[in-house]
Design a protein around this motif. Structure first.
Motif, PDB file in Angstrom:
ATOM      1  N   GLY A 399      39.292 -12.324  46.869  1.00 25.71           N
ATOM      2  CA  GLY A 399      38.182 -13.222  47.099  1.00 25.71           C
ATOM      3  C   GLY A 399      37.362 -12.835  48.310  1.00 25.71           C
ATOM      4  N   LEU A 400      36.323 -13.606  48.567  1.00 24.73           N
ATOM      5  CA  LEU A 400      35.415 -13.313  49.664  1.00 24.73           C
ATOM      6  C   LEU A 400      35.828 -13.996  50.961  1.00 24.73           C
ATOM      7  N   GLU A 401      36.970 -14.652  50.973  1.00 20.11           N
ATOM      8  CA  GLU A 401      37.392 -15.329  52.181  1.00 20.11           C
ATOM      9  C   GLU A 401      37.719 -14.299  53.257  1.00 20.11           C
ATOM     10  N   ARG A 402      37.669 -14.733  54.507  1.00 18.02           N
ATOM     11  CA  ARG A 402      37.955 -13.829  55.624  1.00 18.02           C
ATOM     12  C   ARG A 402      39.405 -13.332  55.519  1.00 18.02           C
ATOM     13  N   PRO A 403      39.630 -11.991  55.683  1.00 16.32           N
ATOM     14  CA  PRO A 403      40.992 -11.473  55.595  1.00 16.32           C
ATOM     15  C   PRO A 403      41.887 -12.096  56.654  1.00 16.32           C
ATOM     16  N   GLN A 404      43.099 -12.369  56.297  1.00 19.34           N
ATOM     17  CA  GLN A 404      44.043 -12.948  57.235  1.00 19.34           C
ATOM     18  C   GLN A 404      44.560 -11.875  58.171  1.00 19.34           C
ATOM     19  N   SER A 405      44.940 -12.297  59.367  1.00 21.66           N
ATOM     20  CA  SER A 405      45.477 -11.355  60.340  1.00 21.66           C
ATOM     21  C   SER A 405      46.854 -10.879  59.907  1.00 21.66           C
ATOM     22  N   THR A 406      47.232  -9.715  60.413  1.00 25.53           N
ATOM     23  CA  THR A 406      48.523  -9.147  60.065  1.00 25.53           C
ATOM     24  C   THR A 406      49.646 -10.025  60.616  1.00 25.53           C
ATOM     25  N   PRO A 407      50.597 -10.430  59.786  1.00 34.10           N
ATOM     26  CA  PRO A 407      51.671 -11.298  60.273  1.00 34.10           C
ATOM     27  C   PRO A 407      52.565 -10.566  61.258  1.00 34.10           C
ATOM     28  N   ASN A 408      53.189 -11.328  62.128  1.00 34.87           N
ATOM     29  CA  ASN A 408      54.109 -10.729  63.086  1.00 34.87           C
ATOM     30  C   ASN A 408      55.310 -10.130  62.359  1.00 34.87           C
ATOM     31  N   PRO A 409      55.749  -8.928  62.779  1.00 36.57           N
ATOM     32  CA  PRO A 409      56.897  -8.311  62.107  1.00 36.57           C
ATOM     33  C   PRO A 409      58.178  -9.090  62.360  1.00 36.57           C
ATOM     34  N   THR A 410      59.081  -8.973  61.434  1.00 44.05           N
ATOM     35  CA  THR A 410      60.373  -9.646  61.581  1.00 44.05           C
ATOM     36  C   THR A 410      61.238  -8.901  62.590  1.00 44.05           C
ATOM     37  N   LEU A 411      62.275  -9.577  63.055  1.00 40.87           N
ATOM     38  CA  LEU A 411      63.200  -8.946  63.997  1.00 40.87           C
ATOM     39  C   LEU A 411      63.891  -7.737  63.370  1.00 40.87           C
ATOM     40  N   LYS A 412      64.180  -7.827  62.047  1.00 41.24           N
ATOM     41  CA  LYS A 412      64.838  -6.703  61.392  1.00 41.24           C
ATOM     42  C   LYS A 412      63.912  -5.496  61.324  1.00 41.24           C
ATOM     43  N   ALA A 413      62.616  -5.728  61.069  1.00 45.09           N
ATOM     44  CA  ALA A 413      61.660  -4.617  61.035  1.00 45.09           C
ATOM     45  C   ALA A 413      61.551  -3.962  62.401  1.00 45.09           C
ATOM     46  N   ARG A 414      61.514  -4.780  63.469  1.00 43.43           N
ATOM     47  CA  ARG A 414      61.466  -4.223  64.820  1.00 43.43           C
ATOM     48  C   ARG A 414      62.720  -3.411  65.124  1.00 43.43           C
ATOM     49  N   LYS A 415      63.864  -3.908  64.680  1.00 45.96           N
ATOM     50  CA  LYS A 415      65.111  -3.194  64.950  1.00 45.96           C
ATOM     51  C   LYS A 415      65.144  -1.849  64.228  1.00 45.96           C
ATOM     52  N   VAL A 416      64.654  -1.818  62.978  1.00 39.16           N
ATOM     53  CA  VAL A 416      64.624  -0.564  62.239  1.00 39.16           C
ATOM     54  C   VAL A 416      63.765   0.466  62.974  1.00 39.16           C
ATOM     55  N   ARG A 417      62.600   0.034  63.470  1.00 36.96           N
ATOM     56  CA  ARG A 417      61.742   0.970  64.209  1.00 36.96           C
ATOM     57  C   ARG A 417      62.410   1.425  65.500  1.00 36.96           C
ATOM     58  N   ASP A 418      63.077   0.508  66.180  1.00 40.90           N
ATOM     59  CA  ASP A 418      63.772   0.893  67.419  1.00 40.90           C
ATOM     60  C   ASP A 418      64.916   1.853  67.126  1.00 40.90           C
ATOM     61  N   ASP A 419      65.574   1.704  65.985  1.00 41.04           N
ATOM     62  CA  ASP A 419      66.650   2.635  65.616  1.00 41.04           C
ATOM     63  C   ASP A 419      66.094   4.045  65.409  1.00 41.04           C
ATOM     64  N   TYR A 420      64.929   4.140  64.776  1.00 43.07           N
ATOM     65  CA  TYR A 420      64.307   5.457  64.610  1.00 43.07           C
ATOM     66  C   TYR A 420      63.863   6.025  65.959  1.00 43.07           C
ATOM     67  N   LEU A 421      63.363   5.160  66.863  1.00 42.47           N
ATOM     68  CA  LEU A 421      62.994   5.635  68.191  1.00 42.47           C
ATOM     69  C   LEU A 421      64.201   6.249  68.894  1.00 42.47           C
ATOM     70  N   THR A 422      65.336   5.557  68.811  1.00 40.70           N
ATOM     71  CA  THR A 422      66.549   6.087  69.439  1.00 40.70           C
ATOM     72  C   THR A 422      66.978   7.397  68.798  1.00 40.70           C
ATOM     73  N   PHE A 423      66.851   7.492  67.488  1.00 35.83           N
ATOM     74  CA  PHE A 423      67.246   8.717  66.777  1.00 35.83           C
ATOM     75  C   PHE A 423      66.368   9.893  67.188  1.00 35.83           C
ATOM     76  N   PHE A 424      65.031   9.693  67.224  1.00 35.99           N
ATOM     77  CA  PHE A 424      64.124  10.796  67.552  1.00 35.99           C
ATOM     78  C   PHE A 424      64.251  11.247  69.003  1.00 35.99           C
ATOM     79  N   ASN A 425      64.771  10.392  69.851  1.00 38.52           N
ATOM     80  CA  ASN A 425      64.965  10.766  71.253  1.00 38.52           C
ATOM     81  C   ASN A 425      66.409  11.136  71.545  1.00 38.52           C
TER      82      ASN A 425
END
Length: 437
Positions: A399-425
């Protein structure tokens, strides 16, 4: 004046008016330069004057020019012709001879390769623009139909996803990756009475091509048809892929079955929402060294989709100008380009020249020789796209309504990204990564 005289005057007026109308019609016919005909005479000389004799000459004596003309060699063209002929061949009638299946395939291929307007293309094909407007979408739909099962097949089993992840690990040093996600705006002519529906933030009218690409620059999923006003993050939410991802129906490998116990993920840029199976970079503000390394490693794998779009646009220059067809016809044109891109990479090999390691070539960020990246032996990583469009209306528009803002990521999503950060370093670090941050 009695009634009888009035009737006589009325009849005289009708007769004079009829004679005057007949005179004007006769004068109009005399002013016509030529009498209307079934078709222009020069269009009837297709066998002698079109590009067909030129193609025969190029095929016999200049195969490289032939390949440049159709973006493929004669063997590949003949294979395609054999596949699509049952879907595009027409029957001759007592009124005229039908356009052959070969000509109905050559014209769309040339249209995709050059992006020339139909009014220009008619002079080399000797096919009227009206006929080309029907032939091109019809043939593109036929090409997509016959090739998608083998060259645009979406993975449906965990073993197939692992093959894709193995290629990303070998070529781009990113483990457990199912593909790179991004969207491309395909420039179109403004549809009638569409207002600003297709007007994008770049300042032109477009539809969105949403794609997932494997490590070999091949599309494994495509969705096309969303209006250009929608963002990449909003467009992907209306795809079959995202719906099945949220419902855990993709049969992705479980974390305990993946390398180093990390989640199986797809890589994307900042436009997409962080998800336990979709990785995006850390925000650019106040980045630590560890986060910069993560962003570099993720972007190194994510840029594969950008490269694939670049190869697609270079090979099919239809993407360099506004496509002057109806939106529903443009969908088939774009889908045909995507499946042909995969077909040509499998058959003809990579379009890009071999690259080297980052240390030897700063313009090409690759840790391994690309010969591995162009591994044509991978059978189960073949393209799927929303190619199963049978159960989805690819032309439906948000529709033509204003796009909604990106929702805040879940704690599990943040943890997955942090796990990859630890792996790459840590255990997943490579010797040269510090030189690129």
């Amino acid at each position: 004046m009695d009634e009888y005289q009035l009737k006589i005057l009325y009849c005289q007026a009708v007769a004079v008016n009829g004679l005057d109308r007949e005179r004007r019609m006769r004068e109009r016919r005399e002013r016509r330069p030529t009498r209307s005909c079934w078709t222009k005479q020069w269009l009837l000389e297709r066998d002698a004057m079109s590009h067909t004799p030129l193609l025969r000459e190029l095929r016999d004596n200049n195969p490289e020019d032939y390949r440049n003309y159709l973006r493929m060699n004669d063997d590949m063209f003949q294979e395609l012709l054999q596949l699509v002929t049952p879907l595009i061949v027409k029957q001759d009638t007592v009124m005229r001879r039908a356009i052959s299946a070969e000509e109905r395939l050559v014209a769309p291929l040339r249209y995709l390769a050059t992006g020339r307007p139909l009014q220009d293309l008619k002079f080399s094909t000797l096919i009227s623009p009206q006929a080309l407007g029907v032939i091109i979408p019809e043939t593109c739909k036929a090409l997509y139909s016959v090739l998608r099962k083998d060259y645009l097949k979406f993975p449906t089993k965990a073993e197939e996803w692992k093959v894709i992840a193995r290629d990303f690990e070998d070529c781009w040093n990113f483990p457990n990756c199912g593909g790179a996600i991004d969207g491309k705006h395909v420039r179109i002519s403004p549809p009638t009475k569409s207002g600003s529906l297709y007007y994008n933030y770049k300042g032109y009218f477009s539809i969105v091509l949403m794609a997932i690409v494997n490590a070999n620059y091949e599309f494994i999923f495509v969705d096309v048809g969303k209006n250009g006003r929608a963002s990449d993050g909003g467009s992907i939410k209306d795809t079959v892929f995202y719906e099945r991802l949220l419902c855990n129906q993709l049969d992705l490998p479980k974390a305990e079955d993946c390398m180093h116990g990390l989640n199986y993920v797809f890589v994307a840029d900042e436009a997409f929402a962080l998800h336990e199976h979709i990785m995006k970079p850390y925000p650019q503000r106040n980045l630590s060294k560890e986060k910069r390394i993560f962003n570099y490693r993720l972007s190194r794998a994510r840029r594969i989709v950008e490269n694939a779009f670049g190869i697609l646009s270079s090979r099919f220059r239809i993407f360099h100008s506004a496509i002057g067809l109806r939106v529903d016809k443009i969908d088939w044109v774009v889908l045909a380009c995507c499946v042909l891109h995969n077909y040509l990479r499998r058959k003809a090999g990579p379009k890009c020249p071999p690259s080297t390691t980052p240390a030897n070539n700063p313009d090409v960020d690759s840790a391994r020789p690309p010969a591995q990246a162009d591994n044509s032996d991978v059978d189960s990583a073949r393209l799927p796209a929303q190619a199963d469009n049978s159960d989805v209306d690819s032309a439906r528009l948000p529709g033509l309504e204003r796009p909604q803002s990106t929702p805040n990521p879940t704690l599990k999503a943040r943890k997955v990204r942090d796990d990859y950060l630890t792996f790459f370093n840590g255990v997943g670090a490579v010797d040269w990564q510090d030189s690129y941050i």
